[in-house]
Design a protein around this motif. Sequence first.
Motif, PDB file in Angstrom:
ATOM      1  N   GLN A 121       0.829  -1.208   0.000  1.00  0.00           N
ATOM      2  CA  GLN A 121       0.000   0.000   0.000  1.00  0.00           C
ATOM      3  C   GLN A 121       0.866   1.262   0.000  1.00  0.00           C
ATOM      4  O   GLN A 121       0.583   2.226  -0.736  1.00  0.00           O
ATOM      5  N   ALA A 122       1.933   1.247   0.781  1.00  0.00           N
ATOM      6  CA  ALA A 122       2.829   2.398   0.832  1.00  0.00           C
ATOM      7  C   ALA A 122       3.891   2.362  -0.260  1.00  0.00           C
ATOM      8  O   ALA A 122       4.584   3.361  -0.489  1.00  0.00           O
ATOM      9  N   GLY A 123       4.032   1.210  -0.927  1.00  0.00           N
ATOM     10  CA  GLY A 123       5.063   1.082  -1.949  1.00  0.00           C
ATOM     11  C   GLY A 123       6.468   1.071  -1.380  1.00  0.00           C
ATOM     12  O   GLY A 123       7.399   1.586  -2.008  1.00  0.00           O
ATOM     13  N   GLU A 124       6.640   0.424  -0.199  1.00  0.00           N
ATOM     14  CA  GLU A 124       7.932   0.417   0.476  1.00  0.00           C
ATOM     15  C   GLU A 124       8.402  -1.010   0.771  1.00  0.00           C
ATOM     16  O   GLU A 124       7.613  -1.874   1.163  1.00  0.00           O
ATOM     17  N   LEU A 125       9.694  -1.227   0.586  1.00  0.00           N
ATOM     18  CA  LEU A 125      10.345  -2.489   0.928  1.00  0.00           C
ATOM     19  C   LEU A 125      11.334  -2.220   2.054  1.00  0.00           C
ATOM     20  O   LEU A 125      12.247  -1.405   1.902  1.00  0.00           O
ATOM     21  N   THR A 126      11.146  -2.901   3.181  1.00  0.00           N
ATOM     22  CA  THR A 126      12.050  -2.734   4.320  1.00  0.00           C
ATOM     23  C   THR A 126      12.939  -3.964   4.418  1.00  0.00           C
ATOM     24  O   THR A 126      12.447  -5.086   4.573  1.00  0.00           O
ATOM     25  N   ILE A 127      14.252  -3.776   4.316  1.00  0.00           N
ATOM     26  CA  ILE A 127      15.188  -4.889   4.422  1.00  0.00           C
ATOM     27  C   ILE A 127      16.036  -4.702   5.676  1.00  0.00           C
ATOM     28  O   ILE A 127      16.461  -3.596   6.002  1.00  0.00           O
ATOM     29  N   THR A 128      16.243  -5.806   6.396  1.00  0.00           N
ATOM     30  CA  THR A 128      16.965  -5.776   7.664  1.00  0.00           C
ATOM     31  C   THR A 128      18.072  -6.810   7.624  1.00  0.00           C
ATOM     32  O   THR A 128      17.817  -8.001   7.460  1.00  0.00           O
ATOM     33  N   ARG A 129      19.321  -6.366   7.745  1.00  0.00           N
ATOM     34  CA  ARG A 129      20.474  -7.266   7.728  1.00  0.00           C
ATOM     35  C   ARG A 129      21.653  -6.570   8.356  1.00  0.00           C
ATOM     36  O   ARG A 129      21.745  -5.349   8.380  1.00  0.00           O
ATOM     37  N   ASP A 130      22.574  -7.365   8.919  1.00  0.00           N
ATOM     38  CA  ASP A 130      23.822  -6.851   9.506  1.00  0.00           C
ATOM     39  C   ASP A 130      23.579  -5.738  10.521  1.00  0.00           C
ATOM     40  O   ASP A 130      24.348  -4.780  10.620  1.00  0.00           O
ATOM     41  N   GLY A 131      22.466  -5.847  11.273  1.00  0.00           N
ATOM     42  CA  GLY A 131      22.179  -4.873  12.305  1.00  0.00           C
ATOM     43  C   GLY A 131      21.666  -3.535  11.806  1.00  0.00           C
ATOM     44  O   GLY A 131      21.581  -2.575  12.574  1.00  0.00           O
ATOM     45  N   ARG A 132      21.301  -3.436  10.545  1.00  0.00           N
ATOM     46  CA  ARG A 132      20.794  -2.179  10.007  1.00  0.00           C
ATOM     47  C   ARG A 132      19.522  -2.425   9.211  1.00  0.00           C
ATOM     48  O   ARG A 132      19.253  -3.533   8.747  1.00  0.00           O
TER      49      ARG A 132
END
Length: 245
Positions: free
Chosen positions: A120-131
């Motif tokens: 809906q927001a058109g956002e991809l959140t990626i989480t790796r290496d503590g960030r």
Amino acid sequence: MLKVANMMKRSAWLTAALLGVATSCAAATPPAPHAIAAGYNVAWNGMQVAVMNETFEARDGGYRIVSESHAVGLAAMFLRQPLRLESNGRLTATGLQPLHFEGKRSDTDPRRARADFDWQAGELTITRDGRTDVLKLPPTTQDLISSMYQFMFLELEKLQHFELAMTNGRKLDHYRYTVQAGVEIETPLGRMTTLHLVKQRRPDEGGIEIWLAPQHRYLPVKLVVLEESGSRYEQVITKLEITSP
């Protein structure tokens, strides 16, 4: 053998992967299977280093895919925990729409990575290496595992090439493939006529080739990854069970 283990650790995502596919060429297709169980042998430079087992389930308008790769032979001495990849999301008119992806060997794995899709927001959140990074989400993006099963919903035989966006939880990549129909290969399940996909690349990039089986809902039956270093990963189907509606 330490070199093999180190190479496998650095390339875990490639070893386990069949890379994504766009849904821009999706069309009306039969309903998704209720369940799929698949097995693969994984080789590094001609030596078997792992076995991969996957399950796909579709129910109540959603899907869940789990893939586990277990090291075998001497490699098992260095990689004792399986690499587990999981994807879940919605079933739509154009196929799979992932909501969450995660890859890890354990809850304390320093290479643990995840991706969350906010369509809906058109956002991809990626989480790796503590960030954590928030990226723009292309409308046809798949993850490392959903991409394998998105082929079921496409009409690739009508195309000479196609483009895609895919995330492995660490980054977002864009690919361009050529398509060739009628390519015959030998597999442990017998000789198959396949759809052959080849990644277009620059001389300094690695290569990817994928063979899909039209007689088995266009599921991948073979994958080859060539890295810039010259290492070659090969994944070949050994088991496939499909439960249709």
